[in-house]
Design a protein around this motif. Structure first.
Motif, short mmCIF file in Angstrom:
data_model
loop_
_atom_site.label_atom_id
_atom_site.label_comp_id
_atom_site.label_asym_id
_atom_site.label_seq_id
_atom_site.Cartn_x
_atom_site.Cartn_y
_atom_site.Cartn_z
N GLU A 41 -17.27 -2.93 -0.19
CA GLU A 41 -17.38 -5.26 -0.23
C GLU A 41 -16.16 -5.14 1.00
O GLU A 41 -16.29 -6.42 1.33
N ARG A 42 -15.00 -4.20 0.83
CA ARG A 42 -13.83 -5.36 1.96
C ARG A 42 -13.13 -3.96 2.42
O ARG A 42 -13.14 -2.37 2.87
N ILE A 43 -12.52 -3.75 3.44
CA ILE A 43 -11.59 -2.88 4.11
C ILE A 43 -10.39 -3.84 4.25
O ILE A 43 -9.92 -4.59 4.74
N SER A 44 -9.30 -2.10 3.73
CA SER A 44 -7.61 -3.42 3.51
C SER A 44 -6.99 -1.73 4.51
O SER A 44 -7.25 -0.69 5.26
N LEU A 45 -6.04 -2.58 5.08
CA LEU A 45 -5.38 -1.76 6.41
C LEU A 45 -3.65 -2.13 6.18
O LEU A 45 -3.44 -3.05 5.25
N VAL A 46 -2.65 -1.06 6.02
CA VAL A 46 -1.42 -1.52 6.28
C VAL A 46 -1.17 -2.11 7.72
O VAL A 46 -1.67 -1.04 8.83
N ALA A 47 -0.92 -2.73 7.99
CA ALA A 47 0.08 -3.49 9.55
C ALA A 47 0.71 -3.04 9.77
O ALA A 47 1.73 -2.82 9.52
N VAL A 48 1.49 -2.03 11.00
CA VAL A 48 2.73 -1.72 11.02
C VAL A 48 2.89 -1.60 12.44
O VAL A 48 2.11 -2.21 13.73
N GLY A 49 4.78 -2.12 12.78
CA GLY A 49 4.74 -1.88 14.31
C GLY A 49 4.60 -3.69 14.34
O GLY A 49 4.76 -3.72 16.30
N ARG A 50 4.02 -4.49 13.54
CA ARG A 50 4.79 -5.39 14.75
C ARG A 50 3.22 -6.53 14.84
O ARG A 50 2.84 -7.29 15.22
#
Length: 225
Positions: A127-136
């Motif tokens: 139902e959802r997709i997540s992530l951790v954005a790195v490097g701005r």
């Protein structure tokens, strides 16, 4: 395989030398490398949502994603525990890593990986997709429908890491990942997206590592091109 010699497939044992090399080149400067054993453990936790992209007969990119509870993410210093069938598995798919080799960037290959993963997520009922954005890279992922959660601080993912997620949407692949240098996702990894303002270097999205003991925070996601 498509007419341009590009193919996306599940990861095989013979791919790990290439995957480890791409991961190292993408994350060493950021201090976010994990190493072969940890990367393999991520893939083993959810092999059906982890893929390699070939150009001709050579691996030129990869994506690692696995089910993870919302607002939690993998510990970059620990391998995943063996997968256990849960009675109520998470409906959130965490995009931990998405990388495109330097020599193949600027061709839209990161977008192909992202599109393939999105379709897979839908087919498997996430139902959802997540992530951790790195490097701005937060701006890059924001343009693709991901919402930042500033109250979550992804420990271990470097300065400016941001946990982000979005509802699954079949048209996610059409939300703007360009085949160019884009500050959001480099054609390199997906461990938490790095600065979307950087060249469309290779889609880093180290998103969030998922392991048995869910660490709150984010993953790695760099820009994908």
């Amino acid at each position: 395989m498509s007419g341009d010699g590009v193919r996306i497939r599940h990861i095989a044992d013979a791919d790990w030398d290439a995957i480890t090399a791409m991961e190292s080149r993408a994350y060493t400067e950021l201090g976010l490398t994990e190493g072969r054993a940890v990367l393999r453990a991520r893939a083993d936790a959810s092999p059906e949502t982890c893929f390699v992209l070939d150009v001709g007969s050579e691996p030129a990119g990869y994506v690692l994603a696995l089910p993870y509870p919302p607002f939690r993410y993998p510990d970059l210093e620990r391998a995943e525990e063996p997968a256990v069938v849960a009675p109520d598995p998470p409906r959130n798919l965490h995009l931990h890593d998405i990388v495109v080799a330097e020599r193949q960037r600027g061709r839209g290959l990161g977008q192909r990986l992202l599109t393939h993963l999105t379709r897979t997520a839908g087919a498997r009922g996430f139902e959802r997709i997540s992530l951790v954005a790195v490097g701005r890279s937060e701006p890059f992922w924001s343009k693709r429908g991901f919402t930042a959660y500033p109250g979550i601080s992804p420990g271990g993912y470097g300065a400016n890491a941001v946990y982000m997620s979005r509802p699954h949407a079949p048209d996610m692949q059409d939300s703007g990942v360009q085949d160019q240098q884009d500050p959001g996702v480099q054609d390199q990894q997906d461990r938490g997206v790095q600065d979307p303002g950087v060249q469309d270097p290779g889609l880093y999205d180290r998103g969030v590592h998922v392991r048995d003991r869910h660490v709150q925070g984010g993953g790695r996601a760099y820009e994908a091109s």
